[in-house]
Design an enzyme around this catalytic site. Structure first.
Site, PDB file in Angstrom:
ATOM      1  N   LYS A  13       0.831  -1.217   0.000  1.00 13.83           N
ATOM      2  CA  LYS A  13       0.000   0.000   0.000  1.00 13.83           C
ATOM      3  C   LYS A  13       0.862   1.262   0.000  1.00 13.83           C
ATOM      4  O   LYS A  13       0.655   2.167  -0.799  1.00 13.83           O
ATOM      5  CB  LYS A  13      -0.927   0.025   1.228  1.00 13.83           C
TER       6      LYS A  13
ATOM      7  N   ARG B 112      11.074  -0.504  11.239  1.00 16.56           N
ATOM      8  CA  ARG B 112      10.001  -0.274  12.206  1.00 16.56           C
ATOM      9  C   ARG B 112      10.052  -1.318  13.318  1.00 16.56           C
ATOM     10  O   ARG B 112      10.292  -2.488  13.054  1.00 16.56           O
ATOM     11  CB  ARG B 112       8.650  -0.347  11.493  1.00 16.56           C
TER      12      ARG B 112
ATOM     13  N   ARG C  60      -0.637  -8.547  13.568  1.00 16.81           N
ATOM     14  CA  ARG C  60      -1.212  -7.575  12.617  1.00 16.81           C
ATOM     15  C   ARG C  60      -2.032  -8.279  11.548  1.00 16.81           C
ATOM     16  O   ARG C  60      -3.078  -7.783  11.128  1.00 16.81           O
ATOM     17  CB  ARG C  60      -0.097  -6.727  11.989  1.00 16.81           C
TER      18      ARG C  60
ATOM     19  N   ARG D  95      11.554  -5.291   5.162  1.00 17.94           N
ATOM     20  CA  ARG D  95      11.257  -3.878   4.867  1.00 17.94           C
ATOM     21  C   ARG D  95      12.154  -2.921   5.655  1.00 17.94           C
ATOM     22  O   ARG D  95      12.388  -3.096   6.838  1.00 17.94           O
ATOM     23  CB  ARG D  95       9.792  -3.587   5.240  1.00 17.94           C
TER      24      ARG D  95
ATOM     25  N   ARG E 119      -9.773   0.775   8.471  1.00 17.93           N
ATOM     26  CA  ARG E 119      -9.304  -0.566   8.795  1.00 17.93           C
ATOM     27  C   ARG E 119     -10.325  -1.342   9.606  1.00 17.93           C
ATOM     28  O   ARG E 119      -9.994  -2.396  10.174  1.00 17.93           O
ATOM     29  CB  ARG E 119      -8.000  -0.474   9.603  1.00 17.93           C
TER      30      ARG E 119
HETATM   31  P1  ADP Z   1       2.260  -1.825   3.221  1.00 20.33           P
HETATM   32  O1  ADP Z   1       2.263  -0.323   3.204  1.00 20.33           O
HETATM   33  O2  ADP Z   1       1.053  -2.406   2.561  1.00 20.33           O
HETATM   34  O3  ADP Z   1       2.474  -2.387   4.595  1.00 20.33           O
HETATM   35  P2  ADP Z   1       4.833  -1.608   1.806  1.00 20.33           P
HETATM   36  O4  ADP Z   1       4.505  -0.771   0.629  1.00 20.33           O
HETATM   37  O5  ADP Z   1       5.577  -0.974   2.912  1.00 20.33           O
HETATM   38  O6  ADP Z   1       3.496  -2.331   2.348  1.00 20.33           O
HETATM   39  O7  ADP Z   1       5.643  -2.885   1.272  1.00 20.33           O
HETATM   40  C1  ADP Z   1       6.178  -3.852   2.191  1.00 20.33           C
HETATM   41  C2  ADP Z   1       7.586  -4.262   1.741  1.00 20.33           C
HETATM   42  O8  ADP Z   1       7.499  -5.033   0.546  1.00 20.33           O
HETATM   43  C3  ADP Z   1       8.495  -3.090   1.426  1.00 20.33           C
HETATM   44  O9  ADP Z   1       9.814  -3.425   1.841  1.00 20.33           O
HETATM   45  C4  ADP Z   1       8.417  -2.949  -0.089  1.00 20.33           C
HETATM   46  O10 ADP Z   1       9.643  -2.456  -0.638  1.00 20.33           O
HETATM   47  C5  ADP Z   1       8.160  -4.378  -0.534  1.00 20.33           C
HETATM   48  N1  ADP Z   1       7.221  -4.471  -1.666  1.00 20.33           N
HETATM   49  C6  ADP Z   1       6.146  -3.688  -1.929  1.00 20.33           C
HETATM   50  N2  ADP Z   1       5.500  -4.095  -3.061  1.00 20.33           N
HETATM   51  C7  ADP Z   1       6.197  -5.179  -3.513  1.00 20.33           C
HETATM   52  C8  ADP Z   1       6.037  -6.050  -4.653  1.00 20.33           C
HETATM   53  N3  ADP Z   1       5.028  -5.898  -5.519  1.00 20.33           N
HETATM   54  N4  ADP Z   1       6.949  -7.062  -4.796  1.00 20.33           N
HETATM   55  C9  ADP Z   1       7.961  -7.218  -3.896  1.00 20.33           C
HETATM   56  N5  ADP Z   1       8.146  -6.439  -2.822  1.00 20.33           N
HETATM   57  C10 ADP Z   1       7.294  -5.425  -2.620  1.00 20.33           C
HETATM   58  P1  ADP Z   2       1.052  -1.848   7.657  1.00 21.95           P
HETATM   59  O1  ADP Z   2       0.191  -1.508   6.501  1.00 21.95           O
HETATM   60  O2  ADP Z   2       2.361  -2.410   7.283  1.00 21.95           O
HETATM   61  O3  ADP Z   2       0.331  -2.690   8.684  1.00 21.95           O
HETATM   62  P2  ADP Z   2       0.724   0.815   8.850  1.00 21.95           P
HETATM   63  O4  ADP Z   2       1.820   1.782   8.946  1.00 21.95           O
HETATM   64  O5  ADP Z   2      -0.384   1.069   7.915  1.00 21.95           O
HETATM   65  O6  ADP Z   2       1.445  -0.560   8.481  1.00 21.95           O
HETATM   66  O7  ADP Z   2       0.097   0.554  10.291  1.00 21.95           O
HETATM   67  C1  ADP Z   2       0.913   0.359  11.417  1.00 21.95           C
HETATM   68  C2  ADP Z   2       0.058   0.277  12.665  1.00 21.95           C
HETATM   69  O8  ADP Z   2      -0.625   1.539  12.878  1.00 21.95           O
HETATM   70  C3  ADP Z   2      -1.064  -0.760  12.657  1.00 21.95           C
HETATM   71  O9  ADP Z   2      -0.584  -2.066  13.014  1.00 21.95           O
HETATM   72  C4  ADP Z   2      -2.008  -0.167  13.723  1.00 21.95           C
HETATM   73  O10 ADP Z   2      -1.514  -0.386  15.014  1.00 21.95           O
HETATM   74  C5  ADP Z   2      -1.925   1.330  13.427  1.00 21.95           C
HETATM   75  N1  ADP Z   2      -2.925   1.729  12.430  1.00 21.95           N
HETATM   76  C6  ADP Z   2      -2.712   2.014  11.131  1.00 21.95           C
HETATM   77  N2  ADP Z   2      -3.860   2.360  10.499  1.00 21.95           N
HETATM   78  C7  ADP Z   2      -4.832   2.304  11.450  1.00 21.95           C
HETATM   79  C8  ADP Z   2      -6.246   2.554  11.449  1.00 21.95           C
HETATM   80  N3  ADP Z   2      -6.906   2.913  10.330  1.00 21.95           N
HETATM   81  N4  ADP Z   2      -6.912   2.392  12.609  1.00 21.95           N
HETATM   82  C9  ADP Z   2      -6.288   2.039  13.737  1.00 21.95           C
HETATM   83  N5  ADP Z   2      -4.969   1.771  13.808  1.00 21.95           N
HETATM   84  C10 ADP Z   2      -4.239   1.912  12.688  1.00 21.95           C
END
Ligand code: ADP
Ligand code: ADP
Ligand code: ZN
Length: 231
Positions: free
Chosen positions: A13, A163, A174, A128, A89
């Protein structure tokens, strides 16, 4: 362009939100980034509480989250559109968002789900890291910087960070939170004819192309911000 990117932790995302944001000149709004900014601020009374919640893999309470997103959407840079990453979420948040958008007189163009299998997510999240200066995202295997200590985007040296919630145990929590609380919003948007799904197992460029194809097909009133650049 007013869109939501949905998907489990590690789906891509943040990666895709930043790419689309750069290309269409709209802000990418990440709920997680907004929380992490507050955690980093030593003067913020909420910081400690937020850190504990994020490290547990649970969701931050709605009163805090919904207000924070609402305030962010009121800022000037959201006038031409926005990409929401990680909000809503839960069904309750999705309902709050509908109400909030109605009050603000805003319509969403699309809700894009990035689908990725669970076993892939743990690998994505454990590898990541990102640049502490500019926020550019990287991966140990899938997106390495050209020089191991230097950010490709801003040139910062030795500024890479990981992180504290990107460890295997929190990732499992998560994922559980995603399946129990977040996945139920998929039917919510599907019933409203808004849900589009892209294959997040594909490589990053391919996922970007799929999202752009969805956006081009959208007929929403604000769907067609012109791209800033081509290619
Ligand atoms: P999210 O915001 O949904 O948690 P991220 O965009 O941070 O996910 O992506 C998670 C990890 O996977 C990052 O280290 C990113 O560089 C990698 N990543 C994202 N999209 C892809 C993909 N299509 N193929 C391989 N690795 C990816
Ligand atoms: P990822 O997509 O990799 O899970 P985010 O950075 O989006 O990472 O989220 C990290 C953390 O922030 C989540 O595990 C949760 O604790 C909190 N969080 C993110 N978005 C929300 C939301 N919409 N509502 C409540 N908590 C949230
Ligand atoms: Zn950087």
């Amino acid at each position: 362009m007013r869109i939501i990117l949905l998907g489990p932790p590690g789906a891509g995302k943040g990666t895709q939100a930043k790419r689309i944001a750069d290309k269409y000149d709209v802000p990418a709004i990440s709920a997680g980034d907004l929380f992490r900014a507050r955690i980093k601020d030593p003067g913020d009374p909420l910081g400690k509480e937020l850190k504990e919640i994020l490290d547990s893999g649970a969701l931050v309470p709605n009163e805090i989250t919904v207000k924070m997103i609402s305030d962010r959407l009121d800022q000037d840079d959201c006038k031409n559109g926005f990409i929401l990453d990680g909000f809503p979420r839960s069904v309750e948040q999705a309902e709050s968002l509908q109400k909030m958008l109605k009050e603000k007189g805003i319509e969403l163009d699309a809700v894009v789900q990035i689908g990725v299998d669970d076993d892939k997510l743990v690998e994505r999240i454990s590898g990541r890291f990102s640049c502490g200066e500019c926020g550019e995202g990287y991966h140990d295997k899938f997106k390495q910087p050209h020089d191991p200590s230097t950010c490709d985007k801003c040139g910062a040296v030795d500024k890479f960070t990981r992180r504290s919630d990107d460890n295997e145990e929190t990732v499992r929590d998560r994922l559980h939170t995603y399946h129990t609380q977040t996945a139920p919003i998929l039917p919510f948007y599907e019933e409203r004819g808004m849900l589009k799904t892209v294959d997040g197992m594909a490589d990053m460029d391919d996922v970007t192309r799929q999202i752009e194809a969805v956006l081009k097909a959208e007929k929403g009133p604000n769907a067609h911000n012109s791209p800033k650049k081509f290619g």
